[in-house]
Design an enzyme around this catalytic site. Structure first.
Site, PDB file in Angstrom:
ATOM      1  N   LYS A  85       0.852  -1.211   0.000  1.00  0.00           N
ATOM      2  CA  LYS A  85       0.000   0.000   0.000  1.00  0.00           C
ATOM      3  C   LYS A  85       0.877   1.247   0.000  1.00  0.00           C
ATOM      4  O   LYS A  85       2.087   1.158   0.253  1.00  0.00           O
ATOM      5  CB  LYS A  85      -0.923  -0.020   1.211  1.00  0.00           C
ATOM      6  CG  LYS A  85      -0.221   0.085   2.550  1.00  0.00           C
ATOM      7  CD  LYS A  85      -1.169  -0.266   3.680  1.00  0.00           C
ATOM      8  CE  LYS A  85      -0.443  -0.388   5.000  1.00  0.00           C
ATOM      9  NZ  LYS A  85      -0.557   0.715   5.894  1.00  0.00           N
ATOM     10  N   ARG A 106     -10.712  -0.113  14.596  1.00  0.00           N
ATOM     11  CA  ARG A 106     -10.495   0.665  13.386  1.00  0.00           C
ATOM     12  C   ARG A 106     -11.423   0.018  12.379  1.00  0.00           C
ATOM     13  O   ARG A 106     -12.613  -0.090  12.642  1.00  0.00           O
ATOM     14  CB  ARG A 106      -8.998   0.612  13.000  1.00  0.00           C
ATOM     15  CG  ARG A 106      -8.582   1.672  12.018  1.00  0.00           C
ATOM     16  CD  ARG A 106      -7.081   1.678  11.749  1.00  0.00           C
ATOM     17  NE  ARG A 106      -6.618   0.486  11.045  1.00  0.00           N
ATOM     18  CZ  ARG A 106      -5.384   0.325  10.577  1.00  0.00           C
ATOM     19  NH1 ARG A 106      -4.482   1.275  10.737  1.00  0.00           N
ATOM     20  NH2 ARG A 106      -5.029  -0.778   9.952  1.00  0.00           N
ATOM     21  N   HIS A 157      -6.237  -6.935  12.258  1.00  0.00           N
ATOM     22  CA  HIS A 157      -4.996  -6.180  12.412  1.00  0.00           C
ATOM     23  C   HIS A 157      -4.666  -6.031  13.890  1.00  0.00           C
ATOM     24  O   HIS A 157      -5.558  -5.796  14.704  1.00  0.00           O
ATOM     25  CB  HIS A 157      -5.162  -4.813  11.752  1.00  0.00           C
ATOM     26  CG  HIS A 157      -3.872  -4.128  11.440  1.00  0.00           C
ATOM     27  ND1 HIS A 157      -2.811  -4.766  10.834  1.00  0.00           N
ATOM     28  CD2 HIS A 157      -3.454  -2.856  11.646  1.00  0.00           C
ATOM     29  CE1 HIS A 157      -1.808  -3.911  10.677  1.00  0.00           C
ATOM     30  NE2 HIS A 157      -2.170  -2.745  11.170  1.00  0.00           N
ATOM     31  N   ARG A 209       1.085 -11.087   6.885  1.00  0.00           N
ATOM     32  CA  ARG A 209       0.714  -9.905   6.091  1.00  0.00           C
ATOM     33  C   ARG A 209       1.601  -8.702   6.454  1.00  0.00           C
ATOM     34  O   ARG A 209       1.114  -7.659   6.891  1.00  0.00           O
ATOM     35  CB  ARG A 209      -0.775  -9.597   6.359  1.00  0.00           C
ATOM     36  CG  ARG A 209      -1.449  -8.786   5.274  1.00  0.00           C
ATOM     37  CD  ARG A 209      -2.917  -8.526   5.623  1.00  0.00           C
ATOM     38  NE  ARG A 209      -3.073  -7.755   6.819  1.00  0.00           N
ATOM     39  CZ  ARG A 209      -3.567  -8.199   7.989  1.00  0.00           C
ATOM     40  NH1 ARG A 209      -4.018  -9.418   8.120  1.00  0.00           N
ATOM     41  NH2 ARG A 209      -3.636  -7.405   9.051  1.00  0.00           N
ATOM     42  N   TYR A 215      18.156  31.328   6.679  1.00  0.00           N
ATOM     43  CA  TYR A 215      17.263  32.368   7.206  1.00  0.00           C
ATOM     44  C   TYR A 215      17.513  32.655   8.676  1.00  0.00           C
ATOM     45  O   TYR A 215      17.712  31.737   9.476  1.00  0.00           O
ATOM     46  CB  TYR A 215      15.798  31.939   7.033  1.00  0.00           C
ATOM     47  CG  TYR A 215      15.375  31.907   5.585  1.00  0.00           C
ATOM     48  CD1 TYR A 215      15.333  33.075   4.831  1.00  0.00           C
ATOM     49  CD2 TYR A 215      15.043  30.710   4.974  1.00  0.00           C
ATOM     50  CE1 TYR A 215      14.958  33.044   3.500  1.00  0.00           C
ATOM     51  CE2 TYR A 215      14.662  30.668   3.650  1.00  0.00           C
ATOM     52  CZ  TYR A 215      14.622  31.839   2.909  1.00  0.00           C
ATOM     53  OH  TYR A 215      14.258  31.815   1.599  1.00  0.00           O
ATOM     54  N   CYS A 264      15.311  25.275   4.495  1.00  0.00           N
ATOM     55  CA  CYS A 264      14.577  26.148   3.567  1.00  0.00           C
ATOM     56  C   CYS A 264      13.576  25.306   2.779  1.00  0.00           C
ATOM     57  O   CYS A 264      13.500  24.094   2.934  1.00  0.00           O
ATOM     58  CB  CYS A 264      15.543  26.824   2.603  1.00  0.00           C
ATOM     59  SG  CYS A 264      16.901  27.671   3.426  1.00  0.00           S
ATOM     60  N   MET A 265      12.830  25.961   1.911  1.00  0.00           N
ATOM     61  CA  MET A 265      11.852  25.238   1.100  1.00  0.00           C
ATOM     62  C   MET A 265      12.540  24.245   0.157  1.00  0.00           C
ATOM     63  O   MET A 265      12.046  23.137  -0.065  1.00  0.00           O
ATOM     64  CB  MET A 265      11.011  26.226   0.276  1.00  0.00           C
ATOM     65  CG  MET A 265       9.904  25.566  -0.505  1.00  0.00           C
ATOM     66  SD  MET A 265       9.001  26.723  -1.540  1.00  0.00           S
ATOM     67  CE  MET A 265       8.071  27.635  -0.334  1.00  0.00           C
ATOM     68  N   ASP A 266      13.712  24.642  -0.363  1.00  0.00           N
ATOM     69  CA  ASP A 266      14.347  23.855  -1.427  1.00  0.00           C
ATOM     70  C   ASP A 266      15.743  23.360  -1.085  1.00  0.00           C
ATOM     71  O   ASP A 266      16.351  22.668  -1.893  1.00  0.00           O
ATOM     72  CB  ASP A 266      14.514  24.709  -2.693  1.00  0.00           C
ATOM     73  CG  ASP A 266      13.317  25.566  -2.938  1.00  0.00           C
ATOM     74  OD1 ASP A 266      12.227  25.000  -3.074  1.00  0.00           O
ATOM     75  OD2 ASP A 266      13.455  26.813  -2.942  1.00  0.00           O
TER      76      ASP A 266
HETATM   77  C1  LIG Z   1      -4.480  -3.959   7.567  1.00  0.00           C
HETATM   78  C2  LIG Z   1      -2.978  -3.933   7.511  1.00  0.00           C
HETATM   79  N1  LIG Z   1      -2.316  -5.081   7.361  1.00  0.00           N
HETATM   80  C3  LIG Z   1      -0.970  -5.125   7.312  1.00  0.00           C
HETATM   81  C4  LIG Z   1      -0.221  -3.977   7.404  1.00  0.00           C
HETATM   82  C5  LIG Z   1       1.277  -4.078   7.362  1.00  0.00           C
HETATM   83  O1  LIG Z   1       1.853  -3.584   8.538  1.00  0.00           O
HETATM   84  P1  LIG Z   1       3.435  -3.574   8.734  1.00  0.00           P
HETATM   85  O2  LIG Z   1       3.978  -2.581   7.796  1.00  0.00           O
HETATM   86  O3  LIG Z   1       3.647  -3.251  10.165  1.00  0.00           O
HETATM   87  O4  LIG Z   1       3.909  -4.926   8.399  1.00  0.00           O
HETATM   88  C6  LIG Z   1      -0.878  -2.749   7.567  1.00  0.00           C
HETATM   89  C7  LIG Z   1      -0.092  -1.517   7.707  1.00  0.00           C
HETATM   90  O5  LIG Z   1      -0.341  -0.634   8.452  1.00  0.00           O
HETATM   91  C8  LIG Z   1      -2.296  -2.725   7.616  1.00  0.00           C
HETATM   92  O6  LIG Z   1      -2.967  -1.579   7.756  1.00  0.00           O
END
Ligand SMILES: Cc1ncc(COP(=O)(O)O)c(C=O)c1O
Length: 361
Positions: free
Chosen positions: A34, A127, A156, A212, A253, A300-302
């Site tokens: 993700k 969540r 999770h 996961r 700055y 700075c910004m850049d």
């Molecule tokens: C639903 C879910 N599964 C798995 C993960 C993977 O977590 P991690 O990066 O701690 O392995 C996340 C990440 O936040 C998540 O939101």
């Protein structure tokens, strides 16, 4: 010309994926990619992960899942979506959906499109995830919809990064209850999964059928200690100016920093518009030629300015300056300094930063 880059080491991604795959076998590996693979570029790293043992991919949104289907043949699960969304395209592309509420379960039933779905059980994090009070109704609805195939249950963990916290065991117990209930209602539930990165490293007893993780695949550690991971991301820019400064003169700055003795400064083209927080001032150390030099004065910004002292190693225009990653501070060190976690540090680079790749051949 590209003066600021995140360089992604695809060999490191391959190494970390194989390491996790070997660690968890015979459990399967859903690689979490993700947020554009935690800033590493999902299209490129997914291929490397697939070649090195990933069995499936997990992403947050449907848009991420649809984009990823262009780059992999492996199944992709998405778990953040709206029950009002048009599901025709993602489902026709084979995207599997996590079911985070009873409303979502009803939407999938009503859509009447063949789909693979995974029940997301809330085991205590509050969540996304179906509350225990609604599990039976959700399992029954999904079971009775002939167009739906329920692949398993997932949830999770809230506290896995604190391995001593008993809440992980409490969640695991609730998770086992969810799987048992679904199976009791006649569902097969072949692929159940609970562990994120920290639990994948510390809780082999909670692997169920699949792990996961995300973070560890990028070589970042959610826990203290050495787990054999190799960081894949380096955030680096080229030195664009080296200039002398005299004792008592200031830089950037408000001239908040002044040289204590005659010396040299280097200018690096990375600022807060590129994701470097202004509050790193005075605490960041930049790696140039394997040595760390203090960043000085305002961000700075850049651009930022680095104190080379008398410049004993001859830092010159064009040298690479590492903001974090191999050759500089680690993402974890920068995170500590900023009062955050390495997950967020990996997601910092933006603005003029260009992603480049090495390895992976
Ligand atoms: C639903 C879910 N599964 C798995 C993960 C993977 O977590 P991690 O990066 O701690 O392995 C996340 C990440 O936040 C998540 O939101």
């Amino acid at each position: 010309m590209n003066l600021l880059r995140t360089r992604i080491d695809l060999d490191a991604i391959a190494h970390n994926t194989r390491l996790v795959k070997d660690l968890v076998a015979p459990a399967e590996l859903m690689a979490v990619v993700k947020a554009d693979a935690y800033g590493h570029g999902a299209d490129r790293v997914a291929k490397v992960m697939a070649d090195n043992g990933a069995d499936r991919f997990g992403v947050a949104t449907i848009a991420e899942a649809v984009a990823l289907t262009e780059h992999t043949e492996l199944p992709v699960l998405a778990w953040i979506w709206s029950a009002d969304e048009d599901l025709a395209e993602p489902l026709s592309r084979g995207v599997e959906l996590g079911v985070p509420s009873l409303t979502h379960a009803r939407a999938l039933v009503d859509a009447a499109i063949p789909a693979r779905v995974a029940v997301m059980a809330d085991t205590g994090m509050h969540r996304s995830g179906i509350d225990e009070a609604h599990w039976e109704e959700a399992f029954t609805l999904l079971r009775d919809a002939e167009h739906l195939t329920v692949t398993g249950v997932f949830s999770h963990l809230a506290c896995a990064d604190e391995p001593q916290d008993p809440f992980t065991d409490a969640q695991a117990e609730v998770f086992r209850r969810a799987v048992a209930l679904g199976r009791g209602l006649g569902l097969d539930l072949p692929i159940n999964h609970l562990t994120n990165s920290p639990a994948t490293l510390t809780r082999p007893d909670l692997y169920f059928d699949q792990v996961r993780p995300g973070l560890i695949l990028y070589g970042l550690d959610p826990l203290p200690g050495d787990h054999g991971l190799t960081p894949a991301m380096t955030w680096a820019g080229d030195v664009v100016v080296v200039k002398p400064i005299k004792a008592g003169e200031g830089t950037s700055y408000s001239l908040t920093w002044r040289a204590e003795q005659d010396g040299y400064l280097a200018v690096i083209p990375c600022g807060y518009a590129d994701g470097l927080p202004r509050r790193v001032q005075g605490a960041l150390e930049v790696g140039i030629g394997g040595k760390l030099y203090p960043q000085v004065g305002r961000v700075c910004m850049d651009q930022i300015i680095v104190d080379l002292g008398e410049n004993p190693y001859g830092v010159a225009q064009g040298d690479e300056a590492v903001l974090f990653g191999p050759g500089g501070m680690s993402a974890a060190e920068l995170a500590d300094m900023l009062g955050t976690i390495n997950y967020e540090v990996a997601c910092l680079p933006k603005g003029r930063t260009v992603r480049t790749y090495e390895g992976g051949l």
